[in-house]
Write an enzyme that holds these catalytic residues in place. Sequence first.
Site, mmCIF file in Angstrom:
data_model
loop_
_atom_site.group_PDB
_atom_site.id
_atom_site.type_symbol
_atom_site.label_atom_id
_atom_site.label_comp_id
_atom_site.label_asym_id
_atom_site.label_seq_id
_atom_site.Cartn_x
_atom_site.Cartn_y
_atom_site.Cartn_z
ATOM 1 N N HIS A 32 -35.257 -27.118 46.943
ATOM 2 C CA HIS A 32 -34.149 -26.279 46.480
ATOM 3 C C HIS A 32 -34.538 -25.589 45.170
ATOM 4 O O HIS A 32 -34.344 -26.148 44.086
ATOM 5 C CB HIS A 32 -32.902 -27.133 46.249
ATOM 6 C CG HIS A 32 -32.423 -27.850 47.471
ATOM 7 N ND1 HIS A 32 -33.055 -28.968 47.973
ATOM 8 C CD2 HIS A 32 -31.358 -27.614 48.293
ATOM 9 C CE1 HIS A 32 -32.402 -29.390 49.050
ATOM 10 N NE2 HIS A 32 -31.382 -28.582 49.261
ATOM 11 N N ILE A 191 -22.231 -20.378 44.953
ATOM 12 C CA ILE A 191 -23.010 -20.338 46.191
ATOM 13 C C ILE A 191 -23.179 -21.755 46.731
ATOM 14 O O ILE A 191 -23.476 -22.688 45.987
ATOM 15 C CB ILE A 191 -24.406 -19.710 45.958
ATOM 16 C CG1 ILE A 191 -24.278 -18.231 45.591
ATOM 17 C CG2 ILE A 191 -25.298 -19.872 47.189
ATOM 18 C CD1 ILE A 191 -23.752 -17.346 46.702
ATOM 19 N N HIS A 264 -30.972 -21.344 47.928
ATOM 20 C CA HIS A 264 -30.396 -22.679 47.737
ATOM 21 C C HIS A 264 -31.313 -23.786 48.230
ATOM 22 O O HIS A 264 -31.667 -24.689 47.464
ATOM 23 C CB HIS A 264 -29.041 -22.779 48.435
ATOM 24 C CG HIS A 264 -28.300 -24.045 48.122
ATOM 25 N ND1 HIS A 264 -28.648 -25.272 48.646
ATOM 26 C CD2 HIS A 264 -27.231 -24.279 47.331
ATOM 27 C CE1 HIS A 264 -27.839 -26.203 48.174
ATOM 28 N NE2 HIS A 264 -26.968 -25.622 47.382
ATOM 29 N N SER A 378 -4.344 -59.718 43.085
ATOM 30 C CA SER A 378 -4.831 -60.110 44.412
ATOM 31 C C SER A 378 -6.296 -60.510 44.390
ATOM 32 O O SER A 378 -6.720 -61.418 45.119
ATOM 33 C CB SER A 378 -4.632 -58.963 45.407
ATOM 34 O OG SER A 378 -3.265 -58.637 45.536
ATOM 35 N N HIS A 455 -10.069 -60.906 50.373
ATOM 36 C CA HIS A 455 -9.330 -60.659 51.618
ATOM 37 C C HIS A 455 -10.321 -60.261 52.706
ATOM 38 O O HIS A 455 -10.305 -59.168 53.234
ATOM 39 C CB HIS A 455 -8.257 -59.585 51.409
ATOM 40 C CG HIS A 455 -7.187 -59.977 50.432
ATOM 41 N ND1 HIS A 455 -7.461 -60.283 49.107
ATOM 42 C CD2 HIS A 455 -5.848 -60.122 50.583
ATOM 43 C CE1 HIS A 455 -6.333 -60.597 48.489
ATOM 44 N NE2 HIS A 455 -5.344 -60.529 49.353
#
Length: 657
Positions: A32, A191, A264, A378, A455
């Site tokens: 890139h 872009i 890009h 909890s 849990h």
Amino acid sequence: MADTKTAVSTKQMADAIRVLSMDAVQKANSGHPGMPMGMADVATVLFSEHLRFDPTDPAWPNRDRFVLSAGHGSMLLYSLLYLTGYPGMTIEELKNFRQLGSKTAGHPEFGHAAGIETTTGPLGQGIANAVGMALAERMLAARHGDGSVDHHTYVIAGDGCLMEGISHEAISLAGHLKLGKLIVFWDDNSISIDGPTNLSVSDDQVKRFEASGWKTIAIDGHDHAAISAAITKAKADPSKPWLIAARTIIGYGAPTKQGTKDTHGSPLGAEEIERTRAALGWTAPPFEIPADILSAWHAVGAKGHQSGAKWRKAAGSCCEPDLHIDDKALVAAIEAAKKQFEADTAKRASRVWSQMTLEHLIPAIPQLVGGSADLTPSNGTKTSHYKPVSPGQYDGNYIHFGVREHAMAAAMNGIALHGGLIPFGATFLVFTDYCRPSIRLSALMGIRSIYVMTHDSIGVGEDGPTHQPVEHLAALRAIPGLQVLRPADAIETAEAWHIALSSNNRPTVMALTRDAVPTKLRAGAVEENLSAKGAYVVSGGDKRDVTILATGSEVAIAVDAAALLAKDGITAAVVSMPSFELFREQPGAYKDSVLGHTPRIAVEAAIAQSWHEWLRPGDTFIGMSGFGASAPAKKLYEHFGITAAKVADAAKASLKA
């Protein structure tokens, strides 16, 4: 005679980044180039005028942290490390960009090269890591004083980072905590890979940050004076974190491709590179930096060394980044917890045993800091030593992360990477889905983040299948380098904390129950940490007829099943397997002695996938094959056939096969 040599400009220094980036991507035929070329001006001004760093001591504790959240633009970082003289980042490494065995991976990877503060690439992770780093800086400053700990955390984030959901969580948390030494540069180039960002997003990012409690300033990202002035302004007012929105042109300098998606994620191509060299006035061949420009960059690195040396002389070693745990204090705390638990006859959830273990650990290990994603009661993470971190008050040891599981995990990684503190964070095991990318990255980086996940099964009960994790243990065990611990009783829970805190180079997930488990299932003394072997024989190891393997709350079911079998003259060895990963690392002879050569029955209130490593054809798994249901936990275990009677029946059947 007067010296007619022309001083090197910061534009020329920035152009060095541009050409190195486009040449490396071109040679690799992959990468890139657009972001490094577009943000070269911001990076040059930051490194040359503001960033405190020391290439000769990359781990200098009081260095500014630089996080490239937009990790796809990795050549920006690699170029900076090479130009400023970081050890190991040679021109050959740049030539080997994206090649097997190089330090210059496609995305920055922590540990590959000095100066890479964190692994980025999955967008948004870096900005959330940076929140953790900035928080660690403030917490350590509160402990040691601003004279010893006083640095900034800088981030380059792209449009994609700000689209990711994790960025919303992280920005909100940073704004709430008023982390004023966090400065984010938004690479506002409009872009994306698909094309203009307005194809998919129209947010006003500046207003968004302001709404989350940030200060903002918008600048031309190619105006060096404006860039420097913005950084100076941000540093001068640390009352809130800062967004510097830098309007840039992606692929800046490429005459026909700049400002388009073509820069890009693809090489510019030979012809465009030649045109770019001409446009920039750059005559040097690929991977050659003119001596005067390279010398100017080396001078930036040398200036950083002077800053580091001055700090080290004044601060000494008070704030070294890798504050080792006092092993004696850790062992003493775990032994005290075990002694307390042995004298306790009550059954409690392993989340409660964990909380009781933390009562011993928090005062013994001052580096240990943690919190919860709004599930403190909890999760059982609050102790009598609780002191909350709050906006402007950073001398606490407990962080209320809010309902931000993903940002919590990523910020924990940032705290661990910063050094000086050991983070733990808690939520329900089912919500590891919300923070899995950050858990995975902690494993990839090999850092000590401790995830307290409670849990852990259908034992959640009435909350139903939305909150009952059945596939999560298997999914977590599938992550390379992640240590999953599911303790069966109070003793194993204390041992799990010992293991997690002693694991300097790997993260840990502790899977803890809501339903009650015994204090102690094994026979004999508890001084040795048997959980550290990953699995061990709880009972009935001699002359066994069948072996019952189990984890967590199901070990007690296995013990009860063994008692039923004993009435029929069948000897069952019960094996607790709190950690598949640790057991896998044991010598073959030990594994054979634990697993035995008789029929095996595995019991876990979860799906079977991760058990196939320990079960042979003909062995039996008792657990879940689908989602749970909403009902009291005891009813669910009976409904899904995870009972001592069913285990005993399966054992008898295996002996007849």
